[in-house]
Design a protein around this motif. Sequence first.
Motif, mmCIF file in Angstrom:
data_model
loop_
_atom_site.group_PDB
_atom_site.id
_atom_site.type_symbol
_atom_site.label_atom_id
_atom_site.label_comp_id
_atom_site.label_asym_id
_atom_site.label_seq_id
_atom_site.Cartn_x
_atom_site.Cartn_y
_atom_site.Cartn_z
ATOM 1 N N PHE A 75 8.940 2.083 -3.595
ATOM 2 C CA PHE A 75 8.510 2.459 -4.943
ATOM 3 C C PHE A 75 7.493 3.593 -4.869
ATOM 4 O O PHE A 75 6.616 3.596 -4.004
ATOM 5 N N TYR A 76 7.601 4.546 -5.818
ATOM 6 C CA TYR A 76 6.665 5.671 -5.889
ATOM 7 C C TYR A 76 6.774 6.259 -7.287
ATOM 8 O O TYR A 76 7.864 6.361 -7.857
ATOM 9 N N LEU A 77 5.630 6.639 -7.870
ATOM 10 C CA LEU A 77 5.621 7.129 -9.245
ATOM 11 C C LEU A 77 6.392 6.147 -10.134
ATOM 12 O O LEU A 77 6.104 4.960 -10.148
ATOM 13 N N ASP A 78 7.372 6.650 -10.872
ATOM 14 C CA ASP A 78 8.216 5.796 -11.706
ATOM 15 C C ASP A 78 9.607 5.696 -11.097
ATOM 16 O O ASP A 78 10.593 5.592 -11.816
ATOM 17 N N ARG A 79 9.680 5.716 -9.788
ATOM 18 C CA ARG A 79 10.955 5.778 -9.078
ATOM 19 C C ARG A 79 11.081 4.634 -8.070
ATOM 20 O O ARG A 79 10.108 4.050 -7.623
ATOM 21 N N LEU A 80 12.315 4.391 -7.690
ATOM 22 C CA LEU A 80 12.641 3.442 -6.633
ATOM 23 C C LEU A 80 13.732 4.038 -5.766
ATOM 24 O O LEU A 80 14.769 4.470 -6.285
ATOM 25 N N SER A 81 13.495 4.076 -4.464
ATOM 26 C CA SER A 81 14.535 4.421 -3.500
ATOM 27 C C SER A 81 14.983 3.156 -2.791
ATOM 28 O O SER A 81 14.155 2.332 -2.384
ATOM 29 N N ILE A 82 16.298 3.003 -2.647
ATOM 30 C CA ILE A 82 16.885 1.833 -2.004
ATOM 31 C C ILE A 82 17.732 2.291 -0.832
ATOM 32 O O ILE A 82 18.509 3.240 -0.951
ATOM 33 N N ALA A 83 17.568 1.636 0.303
ATOM 34 C CA ALA A 83 18.454 1.847 1.449
ATOM 35 C C ALA A 83 18.975 0.485 1.867
ATOM 36 O O ALA A 83 18.199 -0.477 1.954
ATOM 37 N N HIS A 84 20.290 0.389 2.107
ATOM 38 C CA HIS A 84 20.779 -0.919 2.527
ATOM 39 C C HIS A 84 22.049 -0.806 3.361
ATOM 40 O O HIS A 84 22.796 0.160 3.282
ATOM 41 N N VAL A 85 22.227 -1.851 4.181
ATOM 42 C CA VAL A 85 23.408 -2.019 5.022
ATOM 43 C C VAL A 85 23.757 -3.501 5.005
ATOM 44 O O VAL A 85 22.897 -4.346 5.257
ATOM 45 N N GLY A 86 25.007 -3.817 4.700
ATOM 46 C CA GLY A 86 25.427 -5.218 4.714
ATOM 47 C C GLY A 86 25.441 -5.839 3.333
ATOM 48 O O GLY A 86 25.636 -5.166 2.327
ATOM 49 N N ASP A 87 25.207 -7.167 3.283
ATOM 50 C CA ASP A 87 25.342 -7.876 2.012
ATOM 51 C C ASP A 87 24.047 -8.503 1.512
ATOM 52 O O ASP A 87 24.089 -9.326 0.593
ATOM 53 N N SER A 88 22.911 -8.151 2.098
ATOM 54 C CA SER A 88 21.655 -8.506 1.439
ATOM 55 C C SER A 88 21.538 -7.626 0.206
ATOM 56 O O SER A 88 21.897 -6.449 0.231
ATOM 57 N N ALA B 256 4.390 5.585 8.914
ATOM 58 C CA ALA B 256 4.042 6.875 9.507
ATOM 59 C C ALA B 256 4.475 8.044 8.626
ATOM 60 O O ALA B 256 3.772 9.063 8.542
ATOM 61 N N ARG B 257 5.610 7.899 7.949
ATOM 62 C CA ARG B 257 6.203 9.037 7.245
ATOM 63 C C ARG B 257 5.772 9.173 5.784
ATOM 64 O O ARG B 257 5.477 10.282 5.310
ATOM 65 N N LEU B 258 5.735 8.076 5.040
ATOM 66 C CA LEU B 258 5.512 8.174 3.599
ATOM 67 C C LEU B 258 4.180 8.820 3.216
ATOM 68 O O LEU B 258 4.136 9.616 2.253
ATOM 69 N N PRO B 259 3.068 8.529 3.916
ATOM 70 C CA PRO B 259 1.808 9.175 3.523
ATOM 71 C C PRO B 259 1.825 10.697 3.657
ATOM 72 O O PRO B 259 0.980 11.380 3.069
ATOM 73 N N GLU C 145 11.285 10.260 -0.090
ATOM 74 C CA GLU C 145 11.215 8.812 0.155
ATOM 75 C C GLU C 145 12.579 8.248 0.523
ATOM 76 O O GLU C 145 12.701 7.407 1.420
ATOM 77 N N SER C 146 13.630 8.701 -0.177
ATOM 78 C CA SER C 146 14.977 8.232 0.132
ATOM 79 C C SER C 146 15.401 8.664 1.534
ATOM 80 O O SER C 146 15.987 7.884 2.299
ATOM 81 N N LEU C 147 15.105 9.903 1.873
ATOM 82 C CA LEU C 147 15.476 10.413 3.198
ATOM 83 C C LEU C 147 14.698 9.700 4.295
ATOM 84 O O LEU C 147 15.243 9.393 5.362
ATOM 85 N N ALA C 148 13.439 9.399 4.023
ATOM 86 C CA ALA C 148 12.632 8.671 5.007
ATOM 87 C C ALA C 148 13.156 7.257 5.199
ATOM 88 O O ALA C 148 13.202 6.744 6.325
ATOM 89 N N GLY D 252 0.793 -1.206 0.000
ATOM 90 C CA GLY D 252 0.000 0.000 0.000
ATOM 91 C C GLY D 252 0.833 1.266 0.000
ATOM 92 O O GLY D 252 0.405 2.304 -0.513
ATOM 93 N N ILE D 253 2.035 1.194 0.569
ATOM 94 C CA ILE D 253 2.962 2.331 0.544
ATOM 95 C C ILE D 253 4.205 2.006 -0.292
ATOM 96 O O ILE D 253 5.216 2.694 -0.217
ATOM 97 N N GLY D 254 4.127 0.914 -1.049
ATOM 98 C CA GLY D 254 5.207 0.564 -1.969
ATOM 99 C C GLY D 254 6.505 0.158 -1.299
ATOM 100 O O GLY D 254 7.578 0.374 -1.873
ATOM 101 N N THR D 255 6.417 -0.458 -0.127
ATOM 102 C CA THR D 255 7.621 -0.724 0.664
ATOM 103 C C THR D 255 7.827 -2.219 0.877
ATOM 104 O O THR D 255 6.905 -2.942 1.273
ATOM 105 N N PHE D 256 9.084 -2.673 0.660
ATOM 106 C CA PHE D 256 9.459 -4.072 0.771
ATOM 107 C C PHE D 256 10.786 -4.133 1.523
ATOM 108 O O PHE D 256 11.728 -3.414 1.188
ATOM 109 N N VAL D 257 10.859 -5.005 2.551
ATOM 110 C CA VAL D 257 12.001 -5.009 3.462
ATOM 111 C C VAL D 257 12.465 -6.439 3.708
ATOM 112 O O VAL D 257 11.645 -7.338 3.940
ATOM 113 N N LEU D 258 13.788 -6.637 3.692
ATOM 114 C CA LEU D 258 14.388 -7.953 3.951
ATOM 115 C C LEU D 258 15.605 -7.775 4.844
ATOM 116 O O LEU D 258 16.411 -6.878 4.629
ATOM 117 N N ALA D 259 15.733 -8.649 5.859
ATOM 118 C CA ALA D 259 16.861 -8.581 6.791
ATOM 119 C C ALA D 259 17.404 -9.981 7.045
ATOM 120 O O ALA D 259 16.649 -10.951 7.118
#
Length: 274
Positions: free
Chosen positions: A120-133, A64-67, A83-86, A31-38
């Motif tokens: 994901f939002y509009l035609d964009r993707l923001s990625i945040a990551h730490v480690g080797d996933s 809480a933040r994206l909407p 989105e990237s900053l959030a 619903g907010i275009g967010t997918f997370v793996l750890a």
Amino acid sequence: MNQSELFDWSAVTDRGRVRRKNEDHVSTNAGIGTFVLADGMGGHRGGEVASAIAVNTVLECLEARLPQLTPGEIDENLGYTGESLAAREAVIQANHKIYDSSCEQPQYAGMGTTLVVAVFYLDRLSIAHVGDSRLYRFRQEQLEQLTSDHTMRQELVDRGFYTEQEACSMVQRNLVTRALGVDESVAVDIQEELVLPGDLYALCSDGLYDMLDEEVIARVLGACDDLQQCAQKLIDLANSNGGKDNISLILVRPSIDSAPLRRPWYRRIRGWLR
């Protein structure tokens, strides 16, 4: 396969054939275009605790933040979308929670986790990551790793000490140089990508890509119609090749055929540190 107005997606996690427990966590909020793996690490349940805290904290923060954001709006001072900053701030909050928990509960001392987040939002993707996933993109029959591993092997390659081929035979790959919860602060890599119609994205733990060549992953994704079946096939193949670690995978196919291009594309930026 899960479907919404904007995404087809599938999330699978498996203990593998060697480990006694599964320390990976995956979660989604389409619903907010967010997918997370750890992918957690640490003794006596520490890894599974760290990965659960990471995934839950990131989702709570972004829910809480994206909407509240205007989709795709760029912070003129920092050069990133909201989105990237959030996403970056959510990962930092997760690091604080894991670190504080390990300090307060001795049985979890030293626990940590890798993490990859896709928004994901509009035609964009923001990625945040730490480690080797990792996060891969499958576009026009080509598989590309978008994230860069935070490992000793990758750092030696980046600094020019070895070629990729030399490092594979000389340096242990899974020596992670960055993880959530290990220190009070963490460096979070963020980057932004343009999403095109037909793109397929894969977030995965090292339990998948250590067991499968990228050529195999690409071949399976290239024949992928049903994402649930496709994800399960990749999990099964990783187990057939040894299943030496927990195996987690999220597949996401955005539906953006009619998405408006609201501003010109801008350069991808990596590695904003804190």
